[in-house]
Each structure stands twice: as C-alpha cells, then as structure tokens.
Design an enzyme around this catalytic site. Structure first.
Site, short mmCIF file in Angstrom:
data_model
loop_
_atom_site.label_atom_id
_atom_site.label_comp_id
_atom_site.label_asym_id
_atom_site.label_seq_id
_atom_site.Cartn_x
_atom_site.Cartn_y
_atom_site.Cartn_z
N GLU A 1 0.68 -1.20 0.00
CA GLU A 1 0.02 0.01 0.13
C GLU A 1 0.90 1.32 -0.12
OE1 GLU A 1 -2.81 0.28 3.31
OE2 GLU A 1 -2.83 2.49 3.06
N SER B 1 -0.05 -10.46 6.61
CA SER B 1 -1.08 -9.24 6.77
C SER B 1 -0.94 -8.29 7.62
CB SER B 1 -2.47 -10.05 7.24
OG SER B 1 -3.20 -9.20 7.82
#
Ligand code: F3S
Length: 613
Positions: free
Chosen positions: A122, A221
């Site tokens: 991201e 994650s």
C-alpha cells in the site's frame, strides 16, 4: 473454557470487494497483481479455480489484471495498459483516498510525510502517487532522522492499517519538533480506515478480559500483525495463526477464557474452523471434569450435541453389529487403512458419515482445499482415514484430507521416480517471481532460477517467458526429500558461443574490446559472450611486465585469432601478430645494388687500411 470472539473480526469491506471482484471474473485470462489477500487459503482457493497471482506486472500482455485492495503506483497502471492488458481496479476506496491526498500534497509543493511501513505494497503504491517524493515514518524513533525544509508546509497521511495509538504518539512528537514558523503549516490527515480502528479497539477491549488470545490471519497481513502486537502489549498470552491446524492444544490447557480475533484479510470459514476446534477442546475439557460440573453449568450447545450423538448411536446399531463396526474402525485406525462411508448430513463444523455408527469429519479435513459448501458431499460415498477413535466417548474423527495428501505425495513420488537429472522435459510456466519461474513438468513444479533462464543477463523472468507458455527445460537437480527440482531453460538454447563462433576463423584479424585485465594477459570480447585471451607474451614485441602498461579496459584493439578450441570454448588471440609487419624491402632498392662492396660505399676505407700497412 469461555470463548470471546472480538467484534469486527474477518473481511473488511475493502477486502470483501476485492475478493468478490476476483470471484466475478474467474477466467483463464485473469490474474491478480499480488495475492488478492494475505491469506494462503484464499490464494489457493482462487488458484484452484484458475485465477493465479503474478508478483510483477512486467512482461504481462493481453490479460485482465485485477489490482488488489492495496492499490499500485500510477506507473504500473500505465505500463499494464500499454501492454494491452485490461486493468480491473480493486483498490479499496480508503486507499484510493490516501493516494489522491498524496498526489495533491506533492502537486502543491508541500512536504509529504507518510506514517506506515515502507515495504508494504500500500505504501509503495501511495509513494508512487506522490512521485516518490515522501518521507516515510514507521515508528517514533524515525522522527530523529528526518530533515524538514522550514520554508515549506507539511502534510501527513497514514497507511490505512497503521496502529491508531502509534499514529497519535508520532503526531504529538512531530508537533513538538517542527520549527514554529508561519510558513510551516502542518496538515494532518488521519487516513487509518474505520475497519482498522474498529478492529484495533475491539481487540484491545477483548484482550483485557481473557487469558489467551488467538489472532487469525496471514503472516504478511499488516493489520493482523497490528492486532497481535496490541494483545502482546496488553500482556495477554497471544498466538498468531493462519488456520485451525496450527493450534497447539497445550496452549489451551490452563486457559479459562480465550479470545479469538481475526485480521481484515481472514475469511469467515477459517474463523469458523478455529472456533469449532476451540469448542471441541472445550468439550473435551468439560468431559474430563464432568463429575465436577453441575447440570446447570453445561451450555446449551454442549447438551444438544451430546444428546444428538447418543441418539445417533442407538438408532444406527444394535449390540453385536455395533461391536463389529467399532472393531472395523479400530483396525482401520491401527493399520492406517482406508474406510468408505456415506456422507449423510452437514452439521456444525463438518459432516456426519455413516459407518454403522455416525462418525464426524471436520470441515477442515474434508479436502485439501477449502470447500465452500459441504452439502455437495451429502449422499456421496467417501473414502478416508480414521484420525481419532475413542469408543468410550462414542467418538470417531475421520479425515479425507489426510488420504488425499497421502495420494498426492504418492503421485509425486511416482513423478520423481520417472525424472532423471540431465534429461530434457517439456513443461508449462505456471508462476514467476523475482528469483525465477516455476515450471510444471507433469504434475510437479520445478524452479528455473533467474540465472538459468538465459545466456545473457535477465532482470526478471517475465523478460523472456510468459505464464502459460510451453517450454523445454533441462533437469539440473532433483531433491526428493525436499521436493525440490532445479531446472534450466538456458541450456536448451544455443549458447552465444555456439551460435556465433562460425563467424570467426583461425588466422584472421578482427577487432575486439578489452573487457578484463589479468597478470597473465588480457581478455578481449570479439562478440557478445565470446571472449578470447591475449597472453601477456602476445601483447607486444617489447617486454612488458604488466598488461595495464599498454592496455586499458574498454580499449578497442585488433587481434589475430591464433586458435579456437570449440570443446573448451577457449580462444587464443594475439595483438602483436595483428600489427602490420614492417616492409624491409624498401631498404633493399633494386637487385644490382646488392653487389655493392664496402669499398664502393666508403672509398676512404681503402686509404685507411693502406696507411696502416
Ligand atoms: Fe480498505 Fe481498510 Fe480494509 S483500507 S482494505 S477497509 S483494512
């Protein structure tokens, strides 16, 4: 043991949207750029349905490429489109907002600070939208190293999954260190998404009420890792797992209250599996302490389940038949042989199988991959192994998954047995990573390391291969124990030496470039990948003690090819022999002049001798 499940566990809206997008577009020409979520089971689920992921966008042509919720840089979108790909954008709207903010901030000439992990996809994407013009801060200490321009304003954004408390601490510190000038306007955008904040505060609340926490989520994650660190900071015993089978029963031995939380990329089915496994352990614990438990303390679920099991056993069998059934199951368990039985009903957490008595197959042991709807097995005769048997408790646990895995291993053994190092086989390129390409050579994948892809330097496998391409490969090494196969694609191609050497002949003089100097001589490149050696004795007619006295790397020289050894691929060259030979005949004149005597040339010479006499 009491179980508390944290509120807001599992898929967030952004991940859900991306997963649904893949589900809607299942087709052989679809790939996702990176795993759609950081979760192995989900990745495998889609792979089995035909949608694999690629690690890199380079070399991808004519595909439909799904961008996952993390988003990507604008350059990647442009390059994908330029290569005739259709881009299906699954970027989470919250991430898109951060990208847009980053773009605006740098356009207005302000300094951009991004709070986040610079290696996370991201943040790599957001940085791209800021034209790489951003300062990344991940922890408080990072503030010590930053240099700010006191004449320009500052704008701060955060990774959508950044830890909320860490965000507040960094902002407070930042405010205290920046110079108080009017020009230095500080703009703060808390772009941590609501899903992240909700999950973090729910896990904080839950972790304070329990003595052990299981956090479910992928190793990569980011938001799951944050939930784990929040629990650990609170001081509760915390284990992060990816699936139910990773639970070590010892963790739960002395646990009275257990908390279960799941990251935003964890699918519901894994949360259900973990919960039902913990429920199972709870049941076992309750059975052990049954005598100490009053009827009122037994929960509703436990009563229902116990009653169901008893009824099933009495309905299905009578005395001796039942005894024989138990013997058959026990023998299958002891000898690790298979049994076959009909799946009769889907119950909470798995399927009931009719074996004469009803045995239980947990959902996680039905298949090697995730099964969306267990009802598809009802009415089918299934073959399986007996995983656990406890006659006293009327309990039989079956596993079809174990049998399928055994079969797969057996099949792989057979494949290995038919493979031989040094042989050439056909294969299909299945997946590419930065370090090489995985090629399916008949049911098993081998790796062509990037160094074995081509005779010339390759930056990424996609520079020369495509996913789905059929190629020939040479088997370099087989390691059955580690189930690893090393392959080579380059050895199936003619080396540049083999292709180009016919253009060079012994005795000819050609031009080359000095590429390396050694004590014993100089290496000269005649063509790409074709080098020859000029031994130090062949460099000059004059004596030289070091090659660097007369040559330099990069210099163009004429060389004579003395010898070509095609076997060893060695070429001997000479610089001195490539030089034109001096024409001494010019000193000779015509042939008559050869009769000239010393006396003719030096008439005074005879006089000299006379005087002496
Ligand atoms: Fe989006 Fe937040 Fe999920 S940014 S992908 S909703 S964790």
């Amino acid at each position: 043991m009491e179980i508390i499940i944290a509120k807001h566990s599992g898929f967030c809206s952004g991940v859900k949207k991306a997963v649904e997008l893949v589900e809607k577009n299942i087709s052989s020409d679809v790939v996702t750029l990176g795993p759609v979520v950081h979760n192995q089971s989900v990745t495998e689920y889609f792979k089995n349905k035909g949608v694999d992921y690629i690690d890199n966008h380079r070399g991808i042509n004519n595909k439909r490429v799904i961008i996952r919720s993390h988003g990507v840089t604008p350059e990647i979108i442009t390059q994908l489109k330029a290569n005739n790909n259709t881009v299906i954008d699954g970027t989470c709207p919250f991430v898109s907002r951060v990208q847009k903010l980053a773009e605006e901030v740098v356009t207005t000439g302000k300094q951009l600070i991004i709070l986040g992990d610079e290696s996370h996809p991201e943040i790599i994407g957001v940085k791209g939208w800021a034209k790489d013009n951003a300062i990344i801060i991940n922890k408080l200490e990072d503030l010590k190293t930053i240099k700010l321009d006191p004449t320009k304003g500052i704008s701060v954004v955060a990774q959508t999954t950044f830890d909320n408390e860490n965000f507040s601490k960094i902002i407070t510190e930042l405010k205290s260190i920046i110079p108080k000038t009017e020009a230095l306007e500080l703009e703060i955008h808390n772009t941590i998404c609501k899903a992240t904040r909700d999950r973090q505060s729910a896990v904080r609340e839950m972790a304070q009420k329990v003595d052990t926490v299981l956090v479910i989520g992928g190793k990569k994650s980011s938001n799951t890792a944050k939930l784990t660190s929040i629990c650990k900071e609170i001081g509760v015993v915390t284990y992060q797992i990816e699936e139910a089978k990773q639970i070590d029963l010892n963790w739960l031995k002395n646990t009275k209250k257990i908390g279960i939380a799941a990251g935003a990329s964890t699918p519901d089915w894994i949360i259900r599996e973990v919960t039902s496994m913990v429920n199972e352990v709870t049941e076992k614990q309750n059975e052990v302490t049954e005598s100490e438990v009053t009827e009122n303390e037994v929960t509703e679920t436990e009563v229902t389940q116990t009653q169901a099991t008893e009824t099933e056993v009495t309905e299905e069998s009578n005395g001796s038949e039942q005894e024989q059934t138990w013997e058959t199951i026990q023998a299958a368990f002891d000898n690790k042989t298979t049994l076959t039985g009909k799946a009769v009903e889907v119950v909470k957490g798995g399927i009931l199988i009719d074996l004469g008595i009803r045995a239980f197959m947990p959902a996680s042991l039905v298949d090697t991959k995730f099964v969306e709807d267990l009802n598809e097995f009802v009415g089918q005769e299934l073959t399986f192994l007996v995983k656990e048997i406890d006659k006293e408790k009327n309990k039989v646990i079956l596993s079809r998954k174990d049998l399928l895995l055994e079969e797969k291993q057996g099949a792989q053994k057979d494949i290995f047995a038919n493979l031989k190092e040094g042989t050439r086989v056909k294969g299909i390129v299945r997946r590419m990573t930065d370090f090489g390409a995985f090629v399916d050579i008949g049911g098993i994948d081998g790796l062509v390391h990037v160094s074995n892809l081509s005779w010339s330097r390759v930056k990424h496998p996609s520079d020369i291969l495509e996913v789905g391409q059929e190629i020939e490969v040479d088997i370099l090494k087989l390691d059955e124990e580690k189930q690893k196969i090393s392959l080579s694609y380059k050895t199936t191609q003619k080396s540049p030496f083999e292709s180009n050497i016919k253009n060079f002949k012994e005795g000819s003089i050609v031009e080359g470039k000095v590429v390396r100097l050694a004590d014993f001589g100089a290496f000269v490149e005649l063509a790409p990948q074709i080098d020859g050696l000029v031994h130090i004795s062949q460099i000059s007619d004059d004596h030289i003690s070091k090659t660097s006295e007369v040559l330099a790397v990069g210099q163009t020289v004429n060389v004579k090819i003395l010898e070509i050894d095609t076997k060893t691929k060695r070429i001997s060259l000479s610089i001195k022999e490539a030089k034109p030979k001096e024409d001494f005949s010019k000193y000779a004149g015509d042939s008559d002049s050869l009769n000239v005597t010393l006396g003719d040339s030096f008439p005074d010479l005879s006089e000299l001798f006379k005087k002496k006499d």
